[in-house]
Design an enzyme around this catalytic site. Structure first.
Site, mmCIF file in Angstrom:
data_model
loop_
_atom_site.group_PDB
_atom_site.id
_atom_site.type_symbol
_atom_site.label_atom_id
_atom_site.label_comp_id
_atom_site.label_asym_id
_atom_site.label_seq_id
_atom_site.Cartn_x
_atom_site.Cartn_y
_atom_site.Cartn_z
ATOM 1 C CG ASP A 302 39.696 31.450 34.728
ATOM 2 O OD1 ASP A 302 40.064 32.152 33.763
ATOM 3 O OD2 ASP A 302 38.818 31.834 35.535
ATOM 4 C CD GLU A 488 38.500 38.054 36.696
ATOM 5 O OE1 GLU A 488 39.198 37.312 37.407
ATOM 6 O OE2 GLU A 488 38.619 38.083 35.454
HETATM 7 C C1 BGC Z 1 38.296 34.946 34.236
HETATM 8 C C2 BGC Z 1 37.533 34.171 33.201
HETATM 9 C C3 BGC Z 1 37.882 34.653 31.819
HETATM 10 C C4 BGC Z 1 39.374 34.590 31.605
HETATM 11 C C5 BGC Z 1 39.820 35.125 30.255
HETATM 12 C C6 BGC Z 1 39.769 35.004 33.923
HETATM 13 O O1 BGC Z 1 40.405 35.883 34.795
HETATM 14 O O2 BGC Z 1 38.110 34.340 35.498
HETATM 15 O O3 BGC Z 1 36.166 34.296 33.450
HETATM 16 O O4 BGC Z 1 37.221 33.868 30.863
HETATM 17 O O5 BGC Z 1 40.011 35.368 32.601
HETATM 18 O O6 BGC Z 1 39.663 36.480 30.173
HETATM 19 C C1 BGC Z 2 42.909 40.090 31.424
HETATM 20 C C2 BGC Z 2 41.633 39.361 31.711
HETATM 21 C C3 BGC Z 2 41.879 38.312 32.720
HETATM 22 C C4 BGC Z 2 42.599 38.863 33.938
HETATM 23 C C5 BGC Z 2 42.954 37.762 34.896
HETATM 24 C C6 BGC Z 2 43.531 40.589 32.707
HETATM 25 O O1 BGC Z 2 44.739 41.222 32.456
HETATM 26 O O2 BGC Z 2 42.657 41.163 30.576
HETATM 27 O O3 BGC Z 2 41.103 38.801 30.552
HETATM 28 O O4 BGC Z 2 40.670 37.781 33.101
HETATM 29 O O5 BGC Z 2 43.760 39.551 33.575
HETATM 30 O O6 BGC Z 2 43.555 38.203 36.062
#
Ligand code: BGC
Ligand code: BGC
Length: 605
Positions: A302, A488
């Protein structure tokens, strides 16, 4: 000549055009050596590759942090769009031309292996302007309809193919056990059986259109304990403190189902299990996933997750790859990571055998995506088609859960409604996080979608009904409340009340105002999870949970006016108090405790 041949010749002509316009024709002759025509060519290809070429294949960089020339120079294996990272303009044509340009660059690398492009199309192809935005997973969990899941998998795949991407970081099979978690809406259900039965047809739908899937996040996602979150998070990326056996008991069946459905990839999870981060845990990523579950596809890390598993980047890379990660999602530090792979192989920290195994899984993934055959150069298609909007509208209807109805619903179409509340006319709120940006947007007209108000207006105005501006003229009040968009860890909260930090600011004001009119009240909640309503429910004559329905708000009115039945059931227990938010973890006590509503509740007509 077959259609495919014509397409291929056309694609090659475009490739030649792009090459001749940006580089000397000479470089076509420099085209990389590796050519894979069948799966059996892959082992030979790996023997022919240099260490540098192999290291590049294990890298996934973010589109905005890598140049076209570096794709060539470093033999980069994969590119992703983070949430909201798009070309400008954000059109299918611009996406396709961006990806084609990257692939022409990859073709010119010493290996000549094409890149694979991944996105989070988690509720429709949600980064692309005008794409159809489907309900988030929690609503699909309420709908609990495998055929619908297959149709959504197919429709989403078509809107992904339209912009030239190959690979989806979906579906999530996380099963939130504590709804204070900011990723609750990405979970279909607290009940893993429901998750397992929905994930299979979704994967099948995506694969049937040639889009590769990633089941995520392996493992323990949704099972982390409140107040163990990483950094200052309450719960996100936290620790699973139950025994490994208990966690597997709750989690594993969804992975067994996804592997059985041939998920192309699995993404490792940010969380730890009993203090050990999954990204550095060989017993989970290899012994369990490979040896016991017999997963043959690719494991991707991830977003920068490996940085938390060891002190230095060299150690992080070695530990992650040796634990079982085959592709490193390193959006920004991709070059240092590339160097770390080379360093570790040269120093014997990563064996040649393990390196080759990881490279092989990447090449197989690309082969399955058809990238070596005719997929090199893409053609733009259409997003936001009538066909996919129709499926999204049906999904919205099926996802609604009726929780109280005292002779209010279904509504007559000629009724006079006074509509209030902060969620009544806002498509951004309906869509939630992961929509055109990582965190989502409060934009009322997002994507020109259909708000609840738009949908009510359409039905009423053509049937002699009306949205009235004076509550005294109304037959009933429709009150729309909910949550702000979030994603998130930003959605973690210790307070699920209607005036909690993630609830819409004017919820309470609207709730109290509605009570002053002495008219029947129909309340509709637009939120990523159940919010606490025990202080207000008695004042409402009917109550509908609409989750995060997305752009097709007319799916709500289809049900309110009785054109379609209510059929959703609660995929999560609805707590009475904040303390009960983690109640699904306490199954022993479940039936002894009084909840607001139980798992599986839902009225119908
Ligand atoms: C998320 C994932 C996601 C990845 C790419 C991460 O922060 O946990 O679910 O696929 O970012 O965006
Ligand atoms: C991105 C996401 C990713 C996240 C992780 C963001 O800046 O756009 O895709 O999941 O950071 O912390």
């Amino acid at each position: 000549m077959r259609k495919n041949d014509i397409k291929r010749i056309f694609s090659l002509m475009i490739a030649l055009l792009i090459l001749s316009s940006c580089d000397s024709m000479n470089q076509i002759n420099d085209r990389g050596r590796i050519n894979i025509q069948s799966l059996s060519d892959i082992d030979q290809a790996i023997q022919d590759m240099t260490l540098e070429e192999k290291a590049g294949q294990l890298i996934q960089a973010e589109r905005s942090s890598i140049s076209i020339s570096d794709i060539t120079k470093y033999n980069i294996g994969s590119i992703l769009s983070g949430g909201g990272s798009t070309p400008n303009p954000n059109t299918p044509e611009a996406w396709v031309s961006m990806i084609n340009q990257m692939n022409v660059a990859a073709l010119q690398s010493s290996s000549g292996i094409p890149i694979i492009y991944g996105v989070d199309a988690v509720h429709g192809n949600n980064n692309v302007k005008n794409a159809t935005i489907f309900p988030h997973n929690i609503g699909l969990g309420a709908a609990n309809d495998p055929e619908l899941m297959k149709a959504i998998g197919i429709a989403t795949a078509k809107e992904m193919l339209a912009v030239g991407v190959d690979w989806n970081f979906a579906p999530a099979v996380s099963s939130a056990q504590d709804i204070r978690w900011g990723r609750t809406y990405e979970s279909y259900s607290e009940n893993i059986q429901r998750v397992a039965s929905l994930v299979v047809p979704y994967i099948e739908g995506q694969l049937s259109e040639g889009i590769l899937t990633t089941t995520k996040h392996f493992i323990g996602d949704g099972y982390t304990t409140f107040l163990t979150g990483e950094d200052d998070n309450l719960i996100d990326r936290g620790d699973v403190t139950m025994t490994k056996e208990q966690m597997l008991d709750g989690n594993l069946s969804a992975y067994i189902a996804a592997i059985g459905a041939n998920t192309s990839a699995i993404m490792a999870s940010f969380n730890s299990v009993n203090g050990v981060k999954v990204h550095g845990d060989k017993s989970l990523l290899t012994d369990l996933l490979r040896d016991e579950l017999q997963f043959k596809g690719l494991v991707v890390s991830d977003w920068e997750a490996i940085h938390k598993i060891a002190p230095t980047l060299n150690e992080q890379v070695a530990l992650a790859i040796n634990s079982g990660v085959d592709l490193l999602m390193e959006p920004y530090k991709w070059k240092d990571t590339y160097n770390a792979i080379i360093y570790n192989v040269n120093n014997g920290n990563i064996s040649q055998e393990r390196l080759d195994e990881a490279v092989k899984r990447n090449l197989v993934l690309k082969f399955e995506a058809g990238l070596f055959e005719d997929g090199l150069l893409k053609e733009a298609g259409i997003v936001g088609t009538q066909e996919s909007k129709k499926i999204a509208r049906e999904a919205v209807s099926k996802s609604l859960v009726l929780l109280k109805n005292e002779n209010i619903l279904p509504l007559e179409k000629n009724v006079k409604i006074y509509l209030i509340g902060p969620a009544s006319d806002n498509v951004g709120i309906q869509c939630g996080g992961w929509t055109f940006s990582w965190q989502g947007e409060m934009d009322p007209n997002l994507n020109n979608g259909i708000s609840l108000k738009d949908a009510l207006n359409t039905v009423l105005s053509s049937n002699g009904g009306e949205l009235v501006s004076n509550p005294n003229d109304a037959d009933l009040i429709v009150l729309a409340i909910g949550e702000k968009p979030y994603a998130e860890m930003h959605g973690d909260t210790d307070d699920l009340s209607l005036d909690g930090p993630l609830s819409l600011t004017d919820n309470i004001k609207a709730v109290e105002l509605a009570q002053t009119f002495n008219k029947p009240i129909l309340t509709i909640m637009i939120a990523g999870r159940p919010l606490l309503i025990s202080d207000y429910l008695d004042h409402w004559d009917a109550f509908v949970m609409a989750w995060l329905p997305g752009t097709e708000g007319n799916g709500i009115t289809d049900v309110l006016f009785g054109d379609k039945p209510f059929q959703g059931t609660l995929p999560f227990t609805w707590p009475l108090t904040n303390e009960q938010a983690s109640d699904s973890m306490n199954m022993d006590n479940y039936n002894k405790i009084e909840h607001q509503f139980k798992y599986g509740d839902g009225l119908t007509y």
